[in-house]
Scaffold this active site. Structure first.
Site, PDB file in Angstrom:
ATOM      1  CB  THR A  51      16.774  45.036   8.566  1.00 53.19           C
ATOM      2  OG1 THR A  51      15.868  45.710   8.969  1.00 53.19           O
ATOM      3  CG2 THR A  51      16.671  43.501   9.564  1.00 53.19           C
ATOM      4  CB  CYS A  97      10.878  43.792  14.640  1.00 52.32           C
ATOM      5  SG  CYS A  97       9.811  45.122  14.989  1.00 52.32           S
ATOM      6  CG  HIS A 110      12.301  44.883  10.248  1.00 53.76           C
ATOM      7  ND1 HIS A 110      13.384  45.652  10.571  1.00 53.76           N
ATOM      8  CD2 HIS A 110      11.607  44.926  11.481  1.00 53.76           C
ATOM      9  CE1 HIS A 110      13.232  46.162  11.980  1.00 53.76           C
ATOM     10  NE2 HIS A 110      11.954  45.663  12.402  1.00 53.76           N
TER      11      HIS A 110
END
Lengths: 164, 206
Positions: free
Chosen positions: A25, A31, A48
């Protein structure tokens, strides 16, 4: 590290991998990239996570991958389907930074540390040990998890490459 | 409340005009600052999935220089001024030729200069918007980051996170004549701000 299949996990998304595949990711800011790994079955999962709790959701149906409290149960569920066992799972996480600091910051902009806290709480609920983490700070990260070794590779602009 | 998921073409045009006026003034400020002609793109107003937002500036991992301002007041929202790294370096060569080392890094002075440029441009964008709408826009002090576009822009999408998986962006770009300089403005009004913008501009809400 050639020809390993790379599975991309988008923002507010989750996925699983096995057979030596890698999960990746990109551009984690506030995040959190939460990863789970079963070292016996070599099954890996990555979420994520964008927000700490689905209790604030005003969407219907909700995207379970977006919230820490819904993403982690879903990820575990999917890994179990691939033969993983909850008691063997090991967690790692990265991200949860604070990209910008503003004076008099409201709570909604302190989202990074809150995402981290919420992920920790969920792991505790499932008694999954957190093996290592690289969270906080004020920079972005890209992470890649190997379903072969469980190694989490973290890349950032200021700090280069790091493996945890 | 106006639903940002389903704006009419007409409403999108109103938002484009918002971008037009704001960025037009910012481009003029930039042109004055550099003493060079600056061109501006037609604004784009789009409801973009989170995943695609960073694609607008070269992808999630693209390293950019970004100045961020949180806007409070009548129309809360997030404002970004984003430049790709090589354009920011180019700009530093022009503005601070003695300070600039060609090693891909930025000195304290360079970052603070870039932050101030972002502040001036975003400030002129927002003040022209405030004049035009007669609304009060209160930008925060600017803050700068040199990092991945995905990490930076996601910071401005949080207000949309709880409502869905896409955000409404008002984007405008400008470039210098010989394409040695390019910058992007992103105004991301909070989901609840659209009603206020529309009302201020005389759009009748159904």
């Amino acid at each position: 590290m050639i020809s390993e299949l790379l599975i991309k996990v988008g923002m507010a998304d989750l996925n699983t991998a096995a057979n030596g595949e890698h999960l990746k990711t990109t551009g984690l800011g506030s995040c959190v990239g939460l990863t789970l790994f079963d070292p016996t079955k070599h099954v890996a999962g990555m979420a994520h996570v964008m927000l700490p709790s689905s209790s604030i959701a005003r969407e219907a149906p909700i995207n379970v991958a977006k919230y820490a409290d819904t993403a982690i149960p879903e990820l575990i569920e999917r890994m179990l389907a691939l033969g993983a066992n909850v008691s063997r799972l090991q967690a790692k996480m990265a991200g949860g930074s604070q990209m910008f600091t503003l004076p008099g910051q409201t709570d909604s902009l302190r989202i990074g540390p809150r995402n981290v806290e919420s992920c920790l709480m969920m792991l505790e609920q499932y008694s999954i040990p957190l093996i290592s983490q690289d969270t906080g700070g004020n920079f972005g990260r890209t992470i890649e998890l190997s379903s072969k070794s469980g190694m989490l590779t973290i890349r950032s602009v200021q700090h280069g490459i790091k493996e945890i | 409340m106006a639903n940002y998921n389903r704006f009419e073409a007409f409403e999108m045009d109103v938002l484009k005009e918002v971008g037009n006026i704001g960025a037009g003034n910012a481009a003029t400020a930039m042109s004055t600052l550099l003493n060079k002609p600056i061109d501006m793109s037609v604004p784009s107003v789009q409801l973009l999935p989170f995943e695609e937002v960073a694609e607008r500036v070269g992808g999630s991992e693209q390293i950019v220089i970004a100045v961020f301002l949180r806007v409070e007041g009548d129309v809360p929202g997030n404002m970004f001024f984003i430049m790709q790294e090589h354009y920011a370096l180019q700009l530093m060569k022009q503005l601070l030729p003695k300070e600039h080392l060609d090693d891909g890094t930025y000195s304290e002075l360079e970052l603070s200069t870039l932050c101030e440029i972002g502040n001036i441009l975003a400030g002129s964008y927002l003040s022209s918007l405030a004049d035009f709408t007669q609304l009060q826009l209160l930008p925060s002090v600017p803050s700068i980051a040199h990092d991945m576009a995905g990490a930076i822009l996601s910071y401005g999408l949080m207000q949309y996170g709880e409502m869905g998986d896409s955000a409404l962006l008002i984007e405008t770009s400008f470039l210098e004549d010989c394409k040695s300089l390019e910058g992007h403005f992103f105004l991301i009004p909070d989901p609840n701000s659209f009603d206020i913008i529309f009302r201020a501009l005389g759009v009748r809400l159904g």
